[in-house]
Design an enzyme around this catalytic site. Structure first.
Site, PDB file in Angstrom:
ATOM      1  N   CYS A 265     -12.901  14.607  48.147  1.00  0.00           N
ATOM      2  CA  CYS A 265     -12.681  15.609  49.430  1.00  0.00           C
ATOM      3  C   CYS A 265     -13.396  16.149  50.403  1.00  0.00           C
ATOM      4  CB  CYS A 265     -12.181  16.679  48.977  1.00  0.00           C
ATOM      5  SG  CYS A 265     -13.442  18.093  47.806  1.00  0.00           S
TER       6      CYS A 265
ATOM      7  N   ASP B  33      11.711  14.928  10.106  1.00  0.00           N
ATOM      8  CA  ASP B  33      10.265  16.838   9.635  1.00  0.00           C
ATOM      9  C   ASP B  33      10.909  17.614   9.417  1.00  0.00           C
ATOM     10  OD1 ASP B  33       8.788  14.198  10.849  1.00  0.00           O
ATOM     11  OD2 ASP B  33       8.738  14.325  12.364  1.00  0.00           O
ATOM     12  N   PHE B  34      11.996  18.279  10.529  1.00  0.00           N
ATOM     13  CA  PHE B  34      12.889  19.111  10.549  1.00  0.00           C
ATOM     14  C   PHE B  34      13.110  19.710   9.253  1.00  0.00           C
ATOM     15  CE2 PHE B  34      16.572  22.341  10.077  1.00  0.00           C
ATOM     16  CZ  PHE B  34      15.714  23.333  11.205  1.00  0.00           C
ATOM     17  N   GLU B  35      13.375  18.666   8.239  1.00  0.00           N
ATOM     18  CA  GLU B  35      14.152  19.587   6.747  1.00  0.00           C
ATOM     19  C   GLU B  35      12.023  19.745   5.942  1.00  0.00           C
ATOM     20  OE1 GLU B  35      17.759  16.992   5.623  1.00  0.00           O
ATOM     21  OE2 GLU B  35      16.066  16.170   5.602  1.00  0.00           O
TER      22      GLU B  35
ATOM     23  N   LYS C  74     -21.987  -4.904  -3.641  1.00  0.00           N
ATOM     24  CA  LYS C  74     -22.020  -4.204  -4.707  1.00  0.00           C
ATOM     25  C   LYS C  74     -22.055  -5.795  -5.210  1.00  0.00           C
ATOM     26  CE  LYS C  74     -20.131  -0.141  -2.633  1.00  0.00           C
ATOM     27  NZ  LYS C  74     -18.554   0.753  -3.296  1.00  0.00           N
TER      28      LYS C  74
ATOM     29  N   ASP D  15     -18.182   4.196   9.092  1.00  0.00           N
ATOM     30  CA  ASP D  15     -19.708   5.349   9.752  1.00  0.00           C
ATOM     31  C   ASP D  15     -18.776   6.612   9.914  1.00  0.00           C
ATOM     32  OD1 ASP D  15     -21.512   5.326  10.708  1.00  0.00           O
ATOM     33  OD2 ASP D  15     -21.279   4.825  12.834  1.00  0.00           O
TER      34      ASP D  15
ATOM     35  N   SER E 116     -29.018   6.651  -1.336  1.00  0.00           N
ATOM     36  CA  SER E 116     -28.318   6.208   0.131  1.00  0.00           C
ATOM     37  C   SER E 116     -28.571   4.724  -0.410  1.00  0.00           C
ATOM     38  CB  SER E 116     -29.071   6.436   1.540  1.00  0.00           C
ATOM     39  OG  SER E 116     -30.560   6.016   1.099  1.00  0.00           O
ATOM     40  N   LEU E 117     -28.312   3.668   0.290  1.00  0.00           N
ATOM     41  CA  LEU E 117     -28.398   2.114   0.236  1.00  0.00           C
ATOM     42  C   LEU E 117     -29.947   1.392   0.942  1.00  0.00           C
ATOM     43  CD1 LEU E 117     -24.492   1.384   0.844  1.00  0.00           C
ATOM     44  CD2 LEU E 117     -25.784   1.549  -1.506  1.00  0.00           C
TER      45      LEU E 117
ATOM     46  N   LYS F  38     -26.239  -4.406   7.827  1.00  0.00           N
ATOM     47  CA  LYS F  38     -25.956  -3.071   8.995  1.00  0.00           C
ATOM     48  C   LYS F  38     -25.441  -4.776  10.232  1.00  0.00           C
ATOM     49  CE  LYS F  38     -27.308   0.378   9.751  1.00  0.00           C
ATOM     50  NZ  LYS F  38     -27.521   2.054   9.874  1.00  0.00           N
TER      51      LYS F  38
ATOM     52  N   CYS G  21      -9.042  20.084  46.345  1.00  0.00           N
ATOM     53  CA  CYS G  21      -9.066  18.836  46.045  1.00  0.00           C
ATOM     54  C   CYS G  21      -8.117  17.759  45.427  1.00  0.00           C
ATOM     55  CB  CYS G  21     -10.752  18.724  45.224  1.00  0.00           C
ATOM     56  SG  CYS G  21     -11.277  17.223  44.782  1.00  0.00           S
TER      57      CYS G  21
ATOM     58  N   LYS H  22     -18.501  -0.562   5.722  1.00  0.00           N
ATOM     59  CA  LYS H  22     -19.591   0.433   5.621  1.00  0.00           C
ATOM     60  C   LYS H  22     -19.021   1.149   6.614  1.00  0.00           C
ATOM     61  CE  LYS H  22     -24.850   1.984   6.088  1.00  0.00           C
ATOM     62  NZ  LYS H  22     -24.529   3.198   5.894  1.00  0.00           N
TER      63      LYS H  22
ATOM     64  N   TYR I  41     -15.067   4.719  -2.256  1.00  0.00           N
ATOM     65  CA  TYR I  41     -14.785   3.803  -2.642  1.00  0.00           C
ATOM     66  C   TYR I  41     -16.134   3.734  -3.596  1.00  0.00           C
ATOM     67  CZ  TYR I  41     -19.343   6.421   0.042  1.00  0.00           C
ATOM     68  OH  TYR I  41     -19.801   6.652   1.003  1.00  0.00           O
TER      69      TYR I  41
ATOM     70  N   GLU J 205     -17.443  -4.245   0.974  1.00  0.00           N
ATOM     71  CA  GLU J 205     -16.420  -3.529   1.100  1.00  0.00           C
ATOM     72  C   GLU J 205     -17.338  -3.514   3.153  1.00  0.00           C
ATOM     73  OE1 GLU J 205     -16.650  -0.209  -1.179  1.00  0.00           O
ATOM     74  OE2 GLU J 205     -15.802  -1.326  -2.708  1.00  0.00           O
TER      75      GLU J 205
ATOM     76  N   GLU K 274     -16.159   8.612   2.178  1.00  0.00           N
ATOM     77  CA  GLU K 274     -16.525   9.019   3.661  1.00  0.00           C
ATOM     78  C   GLU K 274     -15.280   9.276   4.283  1.00  0.00           C
ATOM     79  OE1 GLU K 274     -19.646   7.406   3.410  1.00  0.00           O
ATOM     80  OE2 GLU K 274     -20.612   7.450   4.950  1.00  0.00           O
TER      81      GLU K 274
ATOM     82  N   CYS L  95     -17.185  20.084  41.712  1.00  0.00           N
ATOM     83  CA  CYS L  95     -16.741  19.861  43.650  1.00  0.00           C
ATOM     84  C   CYS L  95     -15.523  21.245  42.884  1.00  0.00           C
ATOM     85  CB  CYS L  95     -15.497  18.827  43.289  1.00  0.00           C
ATOM     86  SG  CYS L  95     -14.438  19.195  45.126  1.00  0.00           S
TER      87      CYS L  95
ATOM     88  N   CYS M 127     -18.817  15.706  47.249  1.00  0.00           N
ATOM     89  CA  CYS M 127     -17.292  15.295  46.806  1.00  0.00           C
ATOM     90  C   CYS M 127     -16.764  14.166  46.811  1.00  0.00           C
ATOM     91  CB  CYS M 127     -16.273  16.158  46.099  1.00  0.00           C
ATOM     92  SG  CYS M 127     -14.574  15.538  45.258  1.00  0.00           S
TER      93      CYS M 127
HETATM   94  S1  IVH Z   1     -21.402   2.692  -2.004  1.00  0.00           S
HETATM   95  C1  IVH Z   1     -24.745   3.989  -5.000  1.00  0.00           C
HETATM   96  N1  IVH Z   1     -19.594   2.270  -0.274  1.00  0.00           N
HETATM   97  O1  IVH Z   1     -23.339   4.515   3.274  1.00  0.00           O
HETATM   98  C2  IVH Z   1     -24.970   4.609  -3.097  1.00  0.00           C
HETATM   99  N2  IVH Z   1     -21.682   3.267   0.081  1.00  0.00           N
HETATM  100  O2  IVH Z   1     -26.852   4.063   3.243  1.00  0.00           O
HETATM  101  C3  IVH Z   1     -23.238   4.085  -3.253  1.00  0.00           C
HETATM  102  N3  IVH Z   1     -20.912   4.173   3.169  1.00  0.00           N
HETATM  103  O3  IVH Z   1     -24.426   6.752   0.747  1.00  0.00           O
HETATM  104  C4  IVH Z   1     -22.736   3.915  -1.886  1.00  0.00           C
HETATM  105  N4  IVH Z   1     -19.608   2.758   3.407  1.00  0.00           N
HETATM  106  O4  IVH Z   1     -22.521   7.597   2.638  1.00  0.00           O
HETATM  107  C5  IVH Z   1     -20.789   2.561  -0.504  1.00  0.00           C
HETATM  108  N5  IVH Z   1     -18.086   0.963   1.316  1.00  0.00           N
HETATM  109  C6  IVH Z   1     -19.556   1.743   1.142  1.00  0.00           C
HETATM  110  C7  IVH Z   1     -20.067   2.159   1.868  1.00  0.00           C
HETATM  111  C8  IVH Z   1     -21.124   3.362   1.788  1.00  0.00           C
HETATM  112  C9  IVH Z   1     -20.238   4.193   4.062  1.00  0.00           C
HETATM  113  C10 IVH Z   1     -22.273   5.167   3.293  1.00  0.00           C
HETATM  114  C11 IVH Z   1     -22.184   6.399   2.252  1.00  0.00           C
HETATM  115  C12 IVH Z   1     -23.270   5.716   1.452  1.00  0.00           C
HETATM  116  C13 IVH Z   1     -24.424   5.184   2.834  1.00  0.00           C
HETATM  117  C14 IVH Z   1     -25.235   4.570   2.240  1.00  0.00           C
END
Ligand code: IVH
Length: 670
Positions: free
Chosen positions: A410, A34-36, A289, A118, A83-84, A313, A431, A116, A226, A114, A174, A425, A407
């Site tokens: 105390c 780490d030092f180097e 997918k 958060d 979105s999905l 979900k 305390c 999802k 992803y 995969e 993400e 408190c 409290c």
């Molecule tokens: S694929 C065309 N893969 O969830 C959409 N999304 O509700 C391609 N997310 O917009 C998205 N994990 O922000 C994909 N393994 C994953 C994900 C993922 C989290 C999020 C992402 C997306 C949202 C969809």
């Protein structure tokens, strides 16, 4: 050093540091200490400060941040960020599977699953192998370019080192705060009396939009990728895309799996339902997918989302259990936290006995009654939450639970300041948990770093009447320590050595260790850099404090209140007498040239590639002077973006030369 020598040296150092960074963050290996590593990085930082124009686009120094962005550039997404469709039901997944089969007209297909993640979605654009833009989702059509902040994410390559990489491509993923980092962040906030953040996702989102990238760097964001997009990338399946992203050095979560049919998808979903609790980040479902990219094209998109993917979900697991009572914890700052004591119950793989109720508002919101059965949830999170009351099980005549007045430690009457959620408190000096908490804060690594002392030793020292404040540590004798359980000659000496060594801790650590409310490590560093000594800080007025970087009204008032109190001034005097550092030894930057020949500068506005302090150092290091106000004597006003109109007006009236950053950089060139 000549310009040519510096060019070469900067290139080599950039190359070396990136190589070691890559080993460490992508491959979990190290070849140097780490030092180097720190030495290499420091050499590079110094050289870049001397020759700012030579900084390379993939310079690892960007990882520590520095650039301030007042307003993020709005960027149109080349491919909209959709979105999905999502569901909580397995039947919906089977319906989705049928729609896909129908859409593909009987041709065989596979899925790729995969988790999802958060977090906050991000789109990263690479041009000629260099990370060029990092754009948030925004409204899906346009987002904000948060590139300076994204560059602080250590696992994200600033430059792709692999071969055969397309000249232009986009990866999406993400951004998140890992559970560990989030917990640590909240611990630190609690420690300085700030309210804690409610969840990692929102905190990650807020962090990504912070203006000061140096602050972002400290938050330790992380990122999983992803999705790969671009023209003629030469891949046929999503699986290949994932493998390519891995090969190019992107961090991909290893939790994916290719599935032959919907039954395997369901197996995957069941497998991760509880296992995901052990992952380093929060996940809230599974993304399914269609693997083949041509098949994805055939299926296409609806207005809002792809027909080739769906999100399943997980339902947050919820269970009803008896509330046996509420206990109240008192922290270092006197903040009181109510905790629900529950009849032990098994939830998402672990036994839950307690859950934080945060504050009185939360108890009121839930309208808790004695003997209630409450619903407890554990989403993806580690910390269980009480989400509601099981009213069906409430006995008639059950009494509402009232928040305590005094409290529990105390007996002092609690106070609650207007606008704050927590009760406090006020018995700071008497305390017990507040006293021991203050000493624990003082000895922690980021403060005086006395690791020969621990929580238990401090509690014992306190209960034996040997310490009441941090300054008392410096009066301890060996004979005192030998009174402690299990402490013999050798460990007593060890403790004394640790206490003695803390006298070398820098001023900013002492300042942080004193535990002034809202003064965290960063603020302590800024205060130390600005005021230079404890005396100057203690003597500063509210208005003077507001002039210091990072200091707003809340912090300024807290510092004024701290030094207004006699007992605090006495404590500071005792620490000073004990030999602790009360002055900053942050050095003036070393002179590297006289290119600016004693000319004076005022810096105004913000700069994409420089933090204001860094510019100040560059000016001083090259023989210039930095002033704070525009006057007739000023030589140059260095103007950045979004500078106030009044300064500019004044400069023009007085005939001061106004220059931009390019002109300034040109002045530094030999
Ligand atoms: S694929 C065309 N893969 O969830 C959409 N999304 O509700 C391609 N997310 O917009 C998205 N994990 O922000 C994909 N393994 C994953 C994900 C993922 C989290 C999020 C992402 C997306 C949202 C969809």
């Amino acid at each position: 050093m000549t310009h040519a020598e510096a060019t070469k040296e900067i290139q080599q150092l950039t190359e070396q540091v990136n190589y070691h960074n890559n080993l460490y963050y992508q491959q979990n290996r190290t070849e140097i200490s780490d030092f180097e590593f720190d030495q290499l990085l420091k050499q590079l930082i110094d050289l870049e400060n001397q020759f700012p124009a030579l900084k390379l686009p993939d310079s690892p120094t960007q990882r520590v941040g520095g650039a301030i962005t007042k307003e993020f550039e709005a960027v149109a997404h080349q491919y909209p960020m959709l979105s999905l469709g999502n569901t909580y039901s397995e039947q919906d997944l089977r319906d989705f599977d049928e729609r896909v089969a129908k859409g593909l007209e009987g041709v065989a297909f596979e899925y790729f699953c995969e988790l999802k993640f958060d977090g906050v979605s991000i789109s990263l654009i690479y041009e000629d192998g260099i990370l060029a833009k990092a754009v948030t989702r925004g409204d899906g059509v346009r987002g904000d370019n948060v590139i300076a902040n994204a560059k602080t994410i250590r696992t994200l390559p600033l430059k792709i080192r692999a071969t055969e990489v397309p000249p232009k491509f986009e990866v999406r993923g993400e951004v998140f705060l890992s559970k560990d980092v989030f917990r640590q962040l909240n611990r630190e906030r609690e420690d300085i009396g700030e309210e804690t953040y409610a969840n990692a996702r929102n905190t990650a989102s807020g962090t990504l939009k912070m203006q000061d990238s140096a602050e972002v760097a400290k938050r330790k964001l992380d990122c999983y990728l992803y999705y790969l997009l671009g023209e003629s990338i030469g891949i046929q399946t999503h699986e290949q895309a994932i493998r390519e992203m891995e090969r190019w050095g992107f961090q991909v979560s290893p939790t994916y799996r290719k599935c032959r049919d919907i039954n395997e998808v369901l197996q995957y979903i069941h497998y991760w339902e509880t296992k995901r609790n052990g992952l380093p980040l929060e996940t809230d479902g599974v993304v399914i997918k269609v693997n083949d990219l041509d098949q994805q094209k055939v299926l296409g998109f609806t207005a809002k989302s792809p027909r080739w993917a769906i999100a399943y979900k997980y339902k947050a697991e919820s269970i009803s259990t008896r509330l046996n009572g509420i206990t109240y914890q008192v922290g270092r700052t006197g903040a009181v936290t109510p905790v629900a004591e529950l009849e032990p119950v098994l939830l998402a793989g672990t036994t839950v006995k307690r859950a934080s109720l945060h504050n009185a508002n939360e108890i009121e919101r839930l309208a808790l009654h004695e003997g209630d059965f409450v619903f407890v949830e554990k989403g993806g999170e580690i910390i269980p939450k009480v989400t509601g009351v099981d009213l069906a099980q409430r006995g008639s005549g059950a009494k509402p639970i009232k928040y305590i007045n005094a409290c529990p430690e105390c007996g002092t009457k609690l106070i609650r300041t207007e606008g704050e959620a927590n009760h406090y408190c006020p018995n700071e000096k008497g305390c017990p948990p507040q006293i021991t908490g203050k000493v624990e804060h003082f000895i922690q690594r980021k403060a005086l770093d006395i690791d020969s002392l621990g929580e238990q030793t401090i509690k014992q020292l306190f209960s034996l009447g040997l310490i009441k404040t941090p300054a008392d540590l410096y009066d301890l004798q060996k004979s005192d320590l030998l009174k402690l359980d299990k402490v013999k000659e050798k460990s007593a000496q060890n403790i004394l050595d640790g206490i003695a060594a803390s006298k070398n801790a820098p001023f900013e650590s002492v300042l942080f260790g004193m535990g002034i409310r809202f003064v965290g490590k960063t603020v302590a560093e800024k205060l130390s850099g600005y005021f230079k000594s404890m005396d100057a800080l203690a003597g500063a007025s509210y208005d003077q404090l507001l002039q210091a970087p990072e200091v707003g009204e809340k912090i300024a008032q807290s510092v004024v209140d701290f030094f207004a109190e006699e007992s605090n001034r006495t404590e500071v005097a005792r620490l000073k007498a004990a030999g602790l550092k009360m002055e900053s030894n942050q050095k003036e930057p070393e002179k590297v040239s006289n290119a600016l020949g004693d000319k004076s500068f005022v810096i105004s506005g913000t700069f994409a590639n420089y933090e204001r302090d860094a510019l100040k150092d560059i000016i001083l290091a090259n023989g210039g002077r930095v002033l704070s106000g525009v006057s007739g004597k000023l030589d140059y006003l260095l103007a950045g973006e979004n500078m106030g109109p009044s300064k500019l007006e004044k400069a023009e009236k007085l005939g001061v030369t106004v220059i931009g950053i390019e002109a300034f950089e040109a002045m530094l060139k030999p």
